[in-house]
Design a protein around this motif. Structure first.
Motif, PDB file in Angstrom:
ATOM      1  N   SER A   1     -19.048  58.099  41.840  1.00  0.00           N
ATOM      2  CA  SER A   1     -18.299  57.955  43.085  1.00  0.00           C
ATOM      3  C   SER A   1     -17.222  59.028  43.119  1.00  0.00           C
ATOM      4  O   SER A   1     -16.784  59.529  42.086  1.00  0.00           O
TER       5      SER A   1
ATOM      6  N   ARG B   1     -13.427  60.193  43.880  1.00  0.00           N
ATOM      7  CA  ARG B   1     -12.090  59.605  43.836  1.00  0.00           C
ATOM      8  C   ARG B   1     -11.051  60.699  44.038  1.00  0.00           C
ATOM      9  O   ARG B   1     -11.373  61.872  44.010  1.00  0.00           O
TER      10      ARG B   1
ATOM     11  N   TYR C   1     -16.147  60.398  39.463  1.00  0.00           N
ATOM     12  CA  TYR C   1     -16.054  59.381  38.421  1.00  0.00           C
ATOM     13  C   TYR C   1     -17.468  58.888  38.121  1.00  0.00           C
ATOM     14  O   TYR C   1     -18.151  58.380  39.002  1.00  0.00           O
TER      15      TYR C   1
ATOM     16  N   ARG D   1      -9.581  65.892  44.289  1.00  0.00           N
ATOM     17  CA  ARG D   1     -10.814  65.104  44.351  1.00  0.00           C
ATOM     18  C   ARG D   1     -11.576  65.301  43.046  1.00  0.00           C
ATOM     19  O   ARG D   1     -11.686  66.408  42.537  1.00  0.00           O
TER      20      ARG D   1
END
Length: 75
Positions: A24, A26, A36, A33
């Motif tokens: 994802s 994060r 993860y 940015r």
């Protein structure tokens, strides 16, 4: 999964998935940015062959191309 911003990456041998990773996007406290890696699994019969490393390496390169500052994995 997509609604939550999650993606899956799979590594195949012939037609079977032998390694799978869920990621994802994060953002950290510096507004950077990053990707993860939430899950990383490798088929038990292929674990000593470095497929997990290969999949993580691919994700790292892909993430950089997409503008990620870094990737992180929690074990």
């Amino acid at each position: 999964m997509r609604k939550e911003g999650k993606q899956l990456f799979a590594l195949y041998h012939d037609t079977s998935i032998v390694a799978l990773a869920g990621i994802s996007w994060r953002e950290d406290s510096y507004n950077e940015r990053y990707v993860y890696v939430q899950d990383l699994v490798t088929d038990v019969n292929h674990r000593p062959s470095g497929l997990g490393y290969n999949l993580l390496s691919y994700i790292h390169n892909w993430a950089k191309e997409q503008g990620a500052e870094y990737i992180t994995l929690e074990a």
